[in-house]
Design an enzyme around this catalytic site. Sequence first.
Site, PDB file in Angstrom:
ATOM      1  N   HIS A 111       0.855  -1.198   0.000  1.00 52.99           N
ATOM      2  CA  HIS A 111       0.000   0.000   0.000  1.00 52.99           C
ATOM      3  C   HIS A 111       0.891   1.248   0.000  1.00 52.99           C
ATOM      4  O   HIS A 111       1.848   1.324   0.778  1.00 52.99           O
ATOM      5  CB  HIS A 111      -0.917  -0.001   1.225  1.00 52.99           C
ATOM      6  CG  HIS A 111      -1.845   1.172   1.240  1.00 52.99           C
ATOM      7  ND1 HIS A 111      -2.965   1.232   0.431  1.00 52.99           N
ATOM      8  CD2 HIS A 111      -1.790   2.352   1.910  1.00 52.99           C
ATOM      9  CE1 HIS A 111      -3.560   2.396   0.623  1.00 52.99           C
ATOM     10  NE2 HIS A 111      -2.872   3.095   1.507  1.00 52.99           N
ATOM     11  N   ASP A 143      -6.544  -8.605   5.810  1.00 57.78           N
ATOM     12  CA  ASP A 143      -7.686  -9.132   6.562  1.00 57.78           C
ATOM     13  C   ASP A 143      -8.955  -8.597   5.898  1.00 57.78           C
ATOM     14  O   ASP A 143      -8.887  -8.098   4.774  1.00 57.78           O
ATOM     15  CB  ASP A 143      -7.579  -8.771   8.058  1.00 57.78           C
ATOM     16  CG  ASP A 143      -7.597  -7.263   8.289  1.00 57.78           C
ATOM     17  OD1 ASP A 143      -7.892  -6.503   7.334  1.00 57.78           O
ATOM     18  OD2 ASP A 143      -7.327  -6.840   9.428  1.00 57.78           O
TER      19      ASP A 143
HETATM   20  C1  GAR Z   1       1.322   0.725  -6.233  1.00 56.95           C
HETATM   21  O1  GAR Z   1       1.787   2.012  -5.923  1.00 56.95           O
HETATM   22  C2  GAR Z   1       0.584   0.120  -5.067  1.00 56.95           C
HETATM   23  O2  GAR Z   1       1.102   0.520  -3.842  1.00 56.95           O
HETATM   24  C3  GAR Z   1      -0.797   0.674  -5.297  1.00 56.95           C
HETATM   25  O3  GAR Z   1      -0.989   0.593  -6.687  1.00 56.95           O
HETATM   26  C4  GAR Z   1       0.259   0.770  -7.327  1.00 56.95           C
HETATM   27  C5  GAR Z   1       0.435  -0.331  -8.353  1.00 56.95           C
HETATM   28  O4  GAR Z   1       1.575  -0.113  -9.120  1.00 56.95           O
HETATM   29  N1  GAR Z   1      -1.774  -0.092  -4.593  1.00 56.95           N
HETATM   30  C6  GAR Z   1      -2.844   0.445  -4.016  1.00 56.95           C
HETATM   31  O5  GAR Z   1      -3.098   1.624  -4.047  1.00 56.95           O
HETATM   32  C7  GAR Z   1      -3.734  -0.565  -3.319  1.00 56.95           C
HETATM   33  N2  GAR Z   1      -4.669   0.109  -2.474  1.00 56.95           N
HETATM   34  P1  GAR Z   1       2.163  -1.237 -10.078  1.00 56.95           P
HETATM   35  O6  GAR Z   1       1.009  -1.771 -10.935  1.00 56.95           O
HETATM   36  O7  GAR Z   1       3.159  -0.501 -10.924  1.00 56.95           O
HETATM   37  O8  GAR Z   1       2.780  -2.299  -9.227  1.00 56.95           O
END
Ligand code: GAR
Length: 202
Positions: A111, A143
Site C-alpha cells: 500500500h 484481513d
Molecule cells: C502501487 O503504488 C501500489 O502501492 C498501489 O498501486 C500501485 C500499483 O503499481 N496499490 C494500491 O493503491 C492498493 N490500495 P504497479 O502496478 O506498478 O505495481
Amino acid sequence: MFTIGVLASGKGTNLQAIIDFIKEEKLPIRIGVVISDNPDAYALKRAEKAGIKNVYIPPGRYKTFLEPEVEKKYVECLKENNVELVCLAGFMRVLKKYFIESFKWKIINIHPSLLPAFRGLEAWKQALDFGVRFTGCTVHFVDEGIDTGPIILQAVVPVLPDDTPESLHKRIQEKEHLIYPLAIKLISEGRVSICGRKVVIR
Ligand code: GAR
C-alpha cells in the site's frame, strides 16, 4: 520451491520488481500464476515476457470487488497452481470473506502510504493534500478490512516542497520495489509470524 501467486490490475512495476529480485538473488521462489481483473493490464505482458503463466479472469459486474462466483474462480486458479502466498500488487479490488478465509494469513498487499494513515485509493495524493512531511509504503497481511491488516514492513519517503502527485508516487514506488520483494523473501523463509496485531520477524 515456495510458490507465490500475484494479483495485479495495472502497470505491474511491483510484479516486475518481484520477478527481478527472485532472479537476481536466485531465490527458491517461483511465481506460479499472475491473475488480472483487467485484460489490458501491462502486468500480464510482463508475466508473459518472463515466461510466467498469466490469466485474465473477468471480475463480474461490481466495480470495487469481485463477484462471489468470480472469487471462487480466483481461489480455484491459485490453488490449482499450488500457490502458498497470494501477493496483491496493485490489485484494485477488495477481497471478501470467502477469498480471505481460503488463504487465511497467506495474502499480502503493498500500500502506498505509512498505514494506518491514508487507507484506500490514491494514498500518495491523500498524503500530499493533507500536508504531511513524510509518507511511504507498507507491506501488510490482508484481513477483511481495507488496508487494516498486520504490518510486515514499512519504508519512509519525505514529501518535498515541489512534489506533484506523480513525483511523490514515483518516489514511493521506488521504495515499494525494495520492501515488497524483501517481505516475500522473509515469508518464504518462514521467518514471519503474526502475534495479535503485531508481526514478528526473526
Ligand atoms: C502501487 O503504488 C501500489 O502501492 C498501489 O498501486 C500501485 C500499483 O503499481 N496499490 C494500491 O493503491 C492498493 N490500495 P504497479 O502496478 O506498478 O505495481
